[in-house]
Design an enzyme around this catalytic site. Structure first.
Site, PDB file in Angstrom:
ATOM      1  N   ASN A 110     -14.240  14.959 -11.367  1.00 21.83           N
ATOM      2  CA  ASN A 110     -12.844  14.583 -11.598  1.00 21.83           C
ATOM      3  C   ASN A 110     -11.947  14.882 -10.406  1.00 21.83           C
ATOM      4  OD1 ASN A 110     -11.609  17.245 -11.818  1.00 21.83           O
ATOM      5  ND2 ASN A 110     -12.656  17.429 -13.779  1.00 21.83           N
ATOM      6  N   HIS A 111     -10.794  14.241 -10.430  1.00 21.96           N
ATOM      7  CA  HIS A 111      -9.769  14.507  -9.427  1.00 21.96           C
ATOM      8  C   HIS A 111      -8.976  15.712  -9.911  1.00 21.96           C
ATOM      9  CE1 HIS A 111      -6.308  14.040  -6.861  1.00 21.96           C
ATOM     10  NE2 HIS A 111      -6.875  13.029  -6.241  1.00 21.96           N
TER      11      HIS A 111
END
Lengths: 422, 422
Positions: free
Chosen positions: A236-237
């Site tokens: 994920n970011h």
């Protein structure tokens, strides 16, 4: 060895440029592959008998190494025996007529052979002399061996890659070699450009570790400002949500809906507009805080249908998304096929292997984005043609026919004895 | 806005080249950062009021975004209101005098604004017009939004990154954006080079997905030859051993001893020459087959001493090795410091932030590898200077002073309304 000589200019923006390529394995050959893809003539100088180490790397297609074919497509090959005065003379002629030298030995090897950058700057000041090495030709680490994995570890990218609760992972492609190769191409082309104005070559000195640092994006600045060591975030970011992978009925895919508008569109596309109205998901900051619940809620929806169903719906709505493709799926990818990104390369045998093509699509390049297999050279395949060419350009030069057998008798030549200590 | 104009030529191989940069966020700005680092003048065209989205990205140093500072160092900034006839006229003048245009909007945006590549090829045929987009400007996916993570997933690198028994991981840096940025620079420079001969600009069309495929190394060819889908290998090289991480008393580090000579040297350096004599470790193939036992045996040794002890011994023996550095350790890395790879960037405020410098070390570049902070521009900081410059070069042009307030009243300009839909 029936390959034809390619002394006629190749099409492309680098048409007319000749690269004398002493490099082997990956970083150097990838650099000169990009130059060849853009129309440069690349003459690969190889050791007698075995040539580039990667000619022995599997898997093989008949007699041809797929590894070698990938990165040496469109190049010419000549074997030189640096101990032989005649071959040293031939090398001088090649230096006279080339524009770029590329080598990726350990610092000092080219100097010991008599072809270091200081010498060539005196005798051949027009040459753009390019070295790619683990740590560059200056600084306390310059003598150390630097492999891809060494600089991936040392340069920080491994500390950022993988899952937070797992060990650091290697980037699944040779990010250390390829990053350095591309910065090498940039250095060479900028020097060729400036040479058109001042008629001077240049020295380009690329260290793989330097390139790793340059590719760390904002990680250094974030640490400098916040004092918090950046770490792994898995898939994920760290500051956007949803911006990660989700499970569909038949596998995982990525949704990147990192702003409120995209989140709204995503919720609609998933047939669950109520998701966007939940108090805990109203802003990106809230979604980042409540990421675990967000993922659970989204997967409760996406798990009910196969991936393609959701990808079609999200694409329709303009929400960035993608399947996590395995390599086999690239061969039939409609966009890669439409962009001519899957090309065939042939070696000595008839069977071609498919690999990725040139991603630099240019108006002047349409004629070189090939429909037919590009060929990687048989070892020393271009010696005769290059000798004839040098003869034609200067009658005083008397070439000697030199085949592999001659030199196998005399043992490994000095160039590659030095090289094998790299 | 006390920043001085930089109309005097900057040193470096691209000195004299002017880039008109419509790009924002990462791929485009990184591309033009590399050009600026090499001496090009980069004029960043930004929307009034807010400018590049990343000016609002944290973390902040005073008023300055560290993200923005990193990738916009050494550029000039001008805000343009595309709805204003005067600013459209100004833009035409800038197009007259620039060499390169870079944009990373979704395909179609520049065309709708009246500055598409076909139009500029007619009115400004000298320009190298460069687009960087998710999928390029042709093919069935060209209209889809492509973020870094989308192309990392779609292009295959995620399927190769992480541990075999875990989910695919994202490469811990924006490999999709940065790879495309570098191929973009290569395309631009090759076109600038060929322009010196035929006086023609070119169209460079970079798709991030294409670049991902091009960076998959031999993965495509291996699948094509063997029919086995390449997958994640965690931290090791699938066909070399030892070539992975090992636990020392105080953390993990990498040893790359992928041939028999290096394995012998490693065993000696670890004070355990008997390791190299074990029947199950005699060849690389055997070591790959018996990898688990090999790792156990080596860690039984390395676990007894701190990492630096082993790294010193292995370096002494010439065995490639490295600590897995976290980002904080890069700031004090002797090699990166010796190569001037840690640079300071200032924004509007006084406080500089440290980030990675230019990894292309060139003889002609020594003068531009800066000792002092490079500056990222305040929004629109160079408007007055650029107007004066255009006036000086053509008395007939009457510029209008235009500050942010003027345009905030009229709402967002057309250029960036279109852009925000990207």
């Amino acid at each position: 060895m029936a390959q034809t000589n390619e002394t006629e200019k190749k099409p492309g923006p680098l048409s007319g440029i000749t690269v004398l390529d002493f490099s082997r394995v990956l970083a150097g050959p990838y650099c000169t592959m990009v130059l060849a893809d853009l129309g440069a003539r690349v003459i690969k100088v190889e050791r007698f008998g075995t040539g580039d180490d990667t000619r022995a790397f599997g898997p093989f297609v008949g007699v041809d190494s797929a590894y070698f074919m990938c990165f040496n497509r469109g190049k010419e090959s000549i074997s030189l025996d640096i101990k032989s005065p005649r071959d040293r003379e031939l090398l001088e002629r090649l230096l006279d007529s080339c524009d770029v030298v590329v080598e990726n030995f350990r610092p000092g090897v080219m100097e010991r052979l008599g072809y270091g950058p200081e010498r060539l700057a005196k005798t051949h000041p027009h040459i753009v002399y390019t070295s790619i090495s683990g740590f560059g030709h200056s600084g306390p680490f310059s003598e150390l061996p630097g492999y891809d994995m060494v600089v991936q570890a040392m340069g920080g990218v491994m500390s950022l890659t993988g899952w937070p609760d797992e060990e650091p992972a290697r980037v699944g492609t040779s990010f250390g070699d390829l990053g350095a190769a591309l910065f090498g191409v940039v250095g060479i082309l900028s020097a060729l450009y400036s040479r058109t104005r001042d008629a001077q070559g240049a020295r380009v000195d690329i260290g793989m570790l330097d390139c790793q640092a340059a590719l760390m994006e904002t990680a250094l600045a974030r640490y400098d400002v916040e004092g918090v060591v950046p770490t792994r975030t898995g898939d994920n970011h760290p500051s956007l949500a949803p911006f990660e992978t989700f499970m569909a009925a038949d596998g995982k895919f990525v949704i990147c809906a990192g702003n409120d508008t995209l989140f709204l569109l995503m919720a609609d596309a998933l047939g669950s507009p109520h998701l966007a109205l939940k108090a805990e998901f109203l802003t990106n900051d809230l979604r980042v805080q409540n990421r675990q619940q967000l993922v659970r809620d989204i997967e409760a929806i996406t798990g009910t249908q196969p991936m393609q169903h959701w990808i079609d719906a999200l694409n329709e709505a303009g929400v960035p998304c993608a399947p996590i493709n395995t390599i086999d799926r690239l061969f039939s990818h409609p966009q890669l096929l439409a962009r001519n990104m899957i090309v065939k390369v042939k070696g000595e045998g008839e069977r071609a292997v498919r690999t990725a093509g040139n991603p630099i699509k240019m108006s002047t390049l349409s004629e070189v984005d090939p429909e037919v297999p590009i060929q990687s050279p048989a070892l020393n395949a271009h010696r005769e043609a290059i000798l004839e060419e040098l003869m034609a350009s200067n009658g005083a030069y008397a070439p000697t026919t030199h085949d592999d057998g001659d030199v196998d008798d005399t043992g490994p030549d000095a160039l590659y004895q030095a090289a094998s200590a790299v």
